[in-house]
Design an enzyme around this catalytic site. Structure first.
Site, PDB file in Angstrom:
ATOM      1  N   CYS A 156       0.833  -1.197   0.000  1.00  0.00           N
ATOM      2  CA  CYS A 156       0.000   0.000   0.000  1.00  0.00           C
ATOM      3  C   CYS A 156       0.873   1.253   0.000  1.00  0.00           C
ATOM      4  CB  CYS A 156      -0.937   0.003   1.214  1.00  0.00           C
ATOM      5  SG  CYS A 156      -0.140   0.472   2.752  1.00  0.00           S
ATOM      6  N   THR A 216       1.335   3.406   2.355  1.00  0.00           N
ATOM      7  CA  THR A 216       2.155   3.514   3.569  1.00  0.00           C
ATOM      8  C   THR A 216       3.401   2.651   3.444  1.00  0.00           C
ATOM      9  OG1 THR A 216       0.188   3.941   4.906  1.00  0.00           O
ATOM     10  CG2 THR A 216       2.174   3.224   6.066  1.00  0.00           C
ATOM     11  N   HIS A 227       5.860   4.503   1.529  1.00  0.00           N
ATOM     12  CA  HIS A 227       6.533   5.519   2.355  1.00  0.00           C
ATOM     13  C   HIS A 227       7.643   4.873   3.188  1.00  0.00           C
ATOM     14  CE1 HIS A 227       4.034   8.791   1.195  1.00  0.00           C
ATOM     15  NE2 HIS A 227       2.930   8.337   1.767  1.00  0.00           N
ATOM     16  N   CYS A 275      -8.364   4.149  18.666  1.00  0.00           N
ATOM     17  CA  CYS A 275      -7.854   4.022  20.037  1.00  0.00           C
ATOM     18  C   CYS A 275      -6.758   5.044  20.305  1.00  0.00           C
ATOM     19  CB  CYS A 275      -7.320   2.597  20.197  1.00  0.00           C
ATOM     20  SG  CYS A 275      -6.300   2.305  21.645  1.00  0.00           S
TER      21      CYS A 275
END
Length: 345
Positions: free
Chosen positions: A41, A43, A46, A108
């Protein structure tokens, strides 16, 4: 219990090292998975480019878009059996913060994203908490299963924007997530226009059922007004992460339109708040997904409403993981590269 296995560690500077992995007995509330396929993906890209080294702390096994087969279960696990095909919702939440107590564990306060903050799926075997699993129907392949996680992102975006059948949605950005948002929108009966400069991604959008506009060469506002007969878009999804899209989203939204912020912006964008007042617009954020988004994603694939096969651009073996990442680097025609880690249908 240990068995021979492989693991691909990201070591920095666009490099992976395939090392001997470990296959350990699962803990009491865990399941050991034989990993099937893992998707790459944005991310992960990156990470590949080194901009997340401080968070990932290489050498580290990353990867979170995955499918696999249950290989062993811990003593407290009752809902899963060996041989079941599953996907992982890669969120490790604390269960006892204000967000978790309000049933929003996906945001969270102490959230750890599996495959980024903790060990991930680019390995032969992966031990995870049973609470993170979702079962795959027999007619959803493990290759398609590896794309359920990004499809669940799109399902969450659609849910947050409250998009309904018959409404018109404009998606700013035609990368993999933007295209998946389009597929979910089309799947629920909405009409879709994608704004995307890349000709390859515009062609993909049109092939899979959406309208496509080049915002560099065309007047996006005029195109949207023509498409909507002057009303504007009922919903705008900002998926590109660039300032021009933020400028455009308030220009093309209808009166009382909804804008869903999907992209992560590397710099704080400038926002025209006057338009929110003048047109009574709404802005909502959408971060990752909830359990029901995974179930919806699985159901949409199993029912045939969404075909994920066209999204698979390349499949590489685990010991050739570097080629999979290289194939996606700066490649606008590539949607999803998968890494095969062992388990098959």
């Amino acid at each position: 219990m240990f068995m021979q296995a492989q693991a691909a560690q990201y070591v920095g500077n666009k490099l992976f090292e395939v090392v001997e992995g470990r296959c350990e007995a699962p803990g009491a509330d865990e399941v050991r998975l034989k990993v099937g396929y893992v998707g790459i993906c944005g991310t992960d890209m990156h990470i590949y480019h080194g901009v997340m080294d401080q968070r990932v702390k290489p050498p580290q096994v990353v990867g979170h878009e995955m499918s696999g087969v249950v290989d062993a279960v811990g003593e407290n696990v009752k809902d899963y059996t060996v041989g079941e095909r599953v996907v992982v919702r890669p969120l490790d939440y604390c269960g006892d913060c204000p967000a978790c107590n309000e049933d929003h564990s996906h945001i969270c306060h102490n959230l750890k994203f599996m495959g980024i903050d903790t060990v991930g799926a680019f390995q032969s075997y992966w031990n995870v908490k049973a609470r993170t699993l979702h079962k795959l129907p027999e007619n959803v392949s493990l290759k398609q299963g590896a794309l359920i996680e990004p499809l669940a992102v799109a399902c969450h975006d659609i849910s947050r924007a409250r998009l309904k059948a018959g409404e018109k949605a404009v998606i700013l950005g035609g990368g993999p997530i933007g295209q998946l948002v389009a597929q979910v929108a089309l799947g629920i009966g909405a009409e879709v226009m994608i704004s995307e400069p890349s000709p390859e991604r515009r062609a993909f959008a049109e092939k899979t059922g959406a309208l496509a506009v080049n915002p560099i060469e065309q007047d996006l506002k005029a195109a949207v007004e023509d498409w909507t007969r002057g009303k504007g878009a009922d919903v705008v999804f900002e998926v590109s992460g660039v300032q021009p899209a933020v400028d455009a989203m308030t220009e093309i939204a209808a009166v009382r339109g909804r804008i869903c912020m999907v992209a992560i912006h590397s710099q704080k964008p400038q926002l025209d708040l006057f338009k929110f007042f003048w047109r009574e617009l709404e802005l909502v954020g959408a971060r990752v997904y909830e359990a029901q988004d995974f179930e919806q994603a699985i159901d949409m694939v199993a029912s045939g409403k969404i075909d994920l096969v066209p999204f698979i651009s390349k499949v590489a073996q685990l010991n050739d993981i570097g080629s999979a990442f290289a194939s996606m680097d700066g490649n606008p025609s590539g949607m999803k590269a998968l890494v095969a880690c062992g388990a098959e249908d």
